[in-house]
Design an enzyme around this catalytic site. Structure first.
Site, mmCIF file in Angstrom:
data_model
loop_
_atom_site.group_PDB
_atom_site.id
_atom_site.type_symbol
_atom_site.label_atom_id
_atom_site.label_comp_id
_atom_site.label_asym_id
_atom_site.label_seq_id
_atom_site.Cartn_x
_atom_site.Cartn_y
_atom_site.Cartn_z
ATOM 1 N N GLU A 77 0.812 -1.214 0.000
ATOM 2 C CA GLU A 77 0.000 0.000 0.000
ATOM 3 C C GLU A 77 0.854 1.275 0.000
ATOM 4 O O GLU A 77 0.736 2.119 0.891
ATOM 5 C CB GLU A 77 -0.979 -0.019 1.168
ATOM 6 C CG GLU A 77 -1.922 -1.218 1.114
ATOM 7 C CD GLU A 77 -2.948 -1.261 2.232
ATOM 8 O OE1 GLU A 77 -2.793 -0.525 3.234
ATOM 9 O OE2 GLU A 77 -3.907 -2.056 2.110
ATOM 10 N N GLU A 192 -4.985 -8.461 -1.541
ATOM 11 C CA GLU A 192 -5.327 -8.532 -0.115
ATOM 12 C C GLU A 192 -6.750 -8.035 0.015
ATOM 13 O O GLU A 192 -7.092 -6.974 -0.512
ATOM 14 C CB GLU A 192 -4.390 -7.651 0.720
ATOM 15 C CG GLU A 192 -4.760 -7.606 2.210
ATOM 16 C CD GLU A 192 -3.971 -6.549 2.976
ATOM 17 O OE1 GLU A 192 -2.733 -6.497 2.814
ATOM 18 O OE2 GLU A 192 -4.606 -5.755 3.710
#
Length: 394
Positions: A77, A192
């Site tokens: 991220e 994810e």
């Protein structure tokens, strides 16, 4: 041996990975037949560039041990680094760092491992397109994004059965696939994903009702062409597939049935109601129930409180096998799930027999607030005689 510090992006804390812990993880993965995708630390920097020294140490140690990796990611991220750590890495620099990763891998046993990225939180069109056009497309094999429906700390019970929340995922998937199709050979994964970010929703995210969001996500991901869906998490958090005693949570049983029954080819199935979610695939080949090629598996969610009659038409149906999941005691927040009325639990630490209930027609009564699978063994669909690549859960 202790590997160099890495960082928890959310907290900024450093931690070290002892070699024996890494050995235990790889032994666990090998014993249960998983394929391991590893994530390398993008926050370790030499000025503006990624510092690969820690990665090289880990790769060398793993190679010497003979540990296989199905894929390798760089960073987690990166579009949230500024929020969590006051670090900004430009899209161009992330793409450059991925080029560095590819060069590092060329001299290792992992030069053929898939490279996944950029693993951003949510689908950010500008970030993805910048990353790809600035060099990322020449490096990665798999485009990965993360997806959560909402903040796990503020989510309510009714959010887990809300079709409008489910539908928010669809435009993201469409946008990703529109981008991916512009690059030959590139595929997309949900790298994810679960229900609520921030560790999930206490008392809800690991209960029966969470299966609504999970099963629907599997359905729409396959429908729009995503090849893998990687679930957060096997253990830990309020969305895990196993609890603190290592016993299965309801989503574990749902996932197990999906992997046993659902094949790779996907059909477009219309539904007459937004509260009835329907998906259909060829039944998995070489399945544990010995369903023959040509059979179809339908999975459905009834988000209504009341029962409905579900009719499958346009097929010559002699019989159907039902694998229907309901919460024990009718409680949507139950930690126990029933298959055709029988509570699923480990038997002497082993998976129990999970057998269907046969139906004699193409119509079945579906309880309110429930979901499950229907197999049509004698559908004899030509497209299901052999199967290519589809969506796989990780």
């Amino acid at each position: 041996m202790v590997f160099d510090p890495t960082h928890n992006i959310a907290t900024g804390d450093q931690f070290q990975l002892p070699a024996n812990t890494w050995d235990d993880l790889n032994m666990f993965v090998h014993k249960i037949g998983f394929k391991l995708v590893i994530g390398l630390n993008l926050v370790l920097r030499n000025g503006t560039r990624w510092n690969p020294s820690n990665a090289k140490l880990l790769l060398k140690y793993s190679s010497d041990k003979g540990y296989p990796f199905a894929g390798i990611e760089l960073g987690n991220e990166p579009n949230l680094y500024f929020r969590h750590r006051n670090i900004t890495i430009s899209d161009a620099q992330v793409a450059s760092d991925f080029k560095e990763l590819k060069q590092v891998l060329q001299g290792t046993a992992y030069k053929s491992s898939l490279i996944l990225g950029p693993d951003i939180a949510g689908y950010k069109d500008k970030v993805i397109k910048n990353f790809l056009s600035l060099g990322g497309a020449s490096v990665i094999d798999v485009l990965t994004i993360h997806h959560y429906y909402f903040d796990g700390h503020t989510a309510k019970l009714e959010d887990f059965s809300d079709y409008t929340i489910m539908d928010r995922l669809i435009p993201e998937l469409r946008s990703v696939m529109n981008t991916v199709r512009s690059y030959h050979g590139l595929v997309a994964w949900l790298g994810e994903t679960s229900s609520g970010y921030g560790g999930g929703t206490p008392g809800i995210g690991d209960r029966y009702v969470a299966g609504n969001l999970w099963l629907d996500k599997l359905g729409v991901s396959a429908k729009y062409g995503f090849k893998r869906v990687l679930r957060q998490s096997l253990f830990g958090g309020h969305y895990s597939l196993t609890d603190s005693n290592n016993d299965p949570t309801p989503d574990y049983w749902l996932t197990l049935l999906y992997k046993r029954l659902v094949g790779n080819k996907v059909f477009d199935v219309p539904s007459s109601s937004t509260s009835i979610r329907l998906y259909a695939h060829c039944t998995k080949l070489n399945n544990v129930y010995n369903y023959k090629p040509g059979s179809i598996t339908v999975y459905a969610l009834n988000l209504n409180k009341d029962p409905i009659l579900l009719t499958i038409s346009d097929l010559n149906i002699n019989s159907m096998d039902r694998f229907w999941l309901t919460p024990e005691g009718g409680d949507l927040t139950s930690t126990k799930v029933q298959l055709n009325g029988n509570t699923l639990e480990l038997v002497n630490n082993q998976i129990p027999h999970m057998m269907p209930r046969s139906l004699g027609s193409g119509t079945m009564k579906v309880p309110g607030n429930s979901f499950g699978f229907i197999v049509i063994p004698d559908a004899n669909i030509a497209a299901c005689q052999s199967q290519g690549h589809g969506t796989i859960i990780g």
